[in-house]
Design an enzyme around this catalytic site. Structure first.
Site, PDB file in Angstrom:
ATOM      1  CE  LYS A 171       5.473   5.972   4.967  1.00 11.04           C
ATOM      2  NZ  LYS A 171       4.537   5.673   6.046  1.00 11.04           N
ATOM      3  CD  GLN A 200       1.390   3.797   6.560  1.00 10.29           C
ATOM      4  OE1 GLN A 200       2.583   3.726   6.266  1.00 10.29           O
ATOM      5  NE2 GLN A 200       0.777   4.954   6.739  1.00 10.29           N
ATOM      6  CG  ASP A 255       6.537   5.722  11.910  1.00 10.07           C
ATOM      7  OD1 ASP A 255       6.782   6.488  10.959  1.00 10.07           O
ATOM      8  OD2 ASP A 255       5.620   4.883  11.896  1.00 10.07           O
TER       9      ASP A 255
END
Ligand code: NAP
Length: 290
Positions: A53, A97, A120
């Site tokens: 990422k 995460q 997300d």
């Protein structure tokens, strides 16, 4: 039949080039998109994903801040960091995460992220907007990436039978909603661990999306000849012949390529698309269109 390869690397590259134009335009207005990624603990796969990422941010000129926290971080400490990022006007996207260490309630942390910064797309407000088919929310990156990949590969969905294996909110359930939405217009069935005769259900699919987490579970005998198969799975399978001691396997057996008309590879299929859509959600957040 040897299935056409649905190339996620090429599709992600084309999405990144269109994002570049929007990022350049933001920069002309004095806005540099900024993604903050929080990682707790030492899960090796999570570290690989976070590095990927960050690399994508570097490629596109998106600012990225990485906050590494030790395994023993408490819920309260993590919550405080999320609150600080929520109120930091220079941060447009926040990603915590997954998985978090045992003892930290992941859903409670997700609930705290400001929905407009929830790149997300896991916050209940964004998932609710997805259910309502609204265009003012953030869509979870992996199922969003699958939709973009199908569109890019020219796969017609209208009126087709789609089967999604898996019903997690982050992948399978959101995927099913996106496929069934007006505009996509597929007729969708979800297969999960309690489904009886999953192979028979899968065999009805014109489009099969596997998001299970069981290496190579979907066999060639489960596939209707000519079906399109998207393999979301990323599984580490022990392999002593590899220097790192494992190989990556999807949820779909490689022999499926003999029956399907098109198949996304692992790696190089959905993985790069997930990252491209994360970049897309971050840019969207920076454009303050949410
Ligand atoms: P998850 O939360 O563990 O969900 C797995 C789903 O599969 C559950 O709904 C489960 O059913 C179902 N399932 C498990 N065993 C099954 C079986 N034998 N038959 C039918 N259904 C079964 O996993 P996830 O987060 O959705 O991820 C799924 C896969 O996608 C994993 O391999 C993951 O690594 C991969 N993934 C890839 C990306 C990417 O960017 N490429 C991103 C996210 C995830 P129940 O609900 O009944 O338990």
């Amino acid at each position: 039949m040897t299935a056409e390869v649905i190339d996620g690397v090429a599709c992600a590259a084309s999405i990144e080039s269109s994002l570049q134009i929007r990022i350049d335009s933001l920069k002309q207005q004095g806005i540099i998109p900024h993604l903050a990624v929080v990682i707790v603990g030492e899960d090796p796969a999570s570290h690989v994903y976070v590095r990927a990422k960050q690399r994508a941010c570097e490629r596109l000129g998106i600012n990225s801040t990485r906050i590494d926290l030790p395994e023993e971080t408490s819920f309260e400490q993590l919550a405080e960091i999320v609150q600080d990022l929520n109120t930091d006007d220079s941060v447009h996207g926040i990603l915590v995460q997954s998985p978090l260490p045992n003892g930290i309630n992941e859903l409670a942390i997700t609930d705290m992220i400001e929905p407009s910064k929830d790149v997300d797309g896991f916050h209940p407000v964004n998932l609710g907007r997805l259910v309502q088919s609204r265009d003012d929310g953030q869509i979870p990156c992996t199922p969003y990436g699958v939709m973009e990949l199908l569109h890019w590969a020219g796969i017609e969905l209208t009126g087709k039978r789609a089967v999604v294996i898996g019903r997690s909110f982050n992948v399978g359930m959101s995927q099913a909603l996106l496929l069934a939405q007006k505009g996509a217009d597929a007729t969708v069935t979800i297969v999960h661990s309690k489904t009886q005769n999953p192979e028979e259900v899968c065999k009805e699919a014109d489009i099969l999306i596997a998001a299970v987490g069981v290496p190579e579970m979907v066999l060639a005998s489960w596939i209707k000849p000519g079906a399109v198969v998207i393999d979301v799975g990323v599984n580490r399978v022990e392999d002593s012949s590899k220097e790192r001691g494992y190989r990556l396997a999807g949820d779909v057996h490689p022999d499926v390529a003999d029956v399907a008309s098109a198949l996304s590879p692992v790696p190089g299929g959905v993985g790069p698309m997930t990252i491209a859509m994360l970049m897309s959600n971050t840019v969207r957040s920076s454009e303050k269109k949410l």
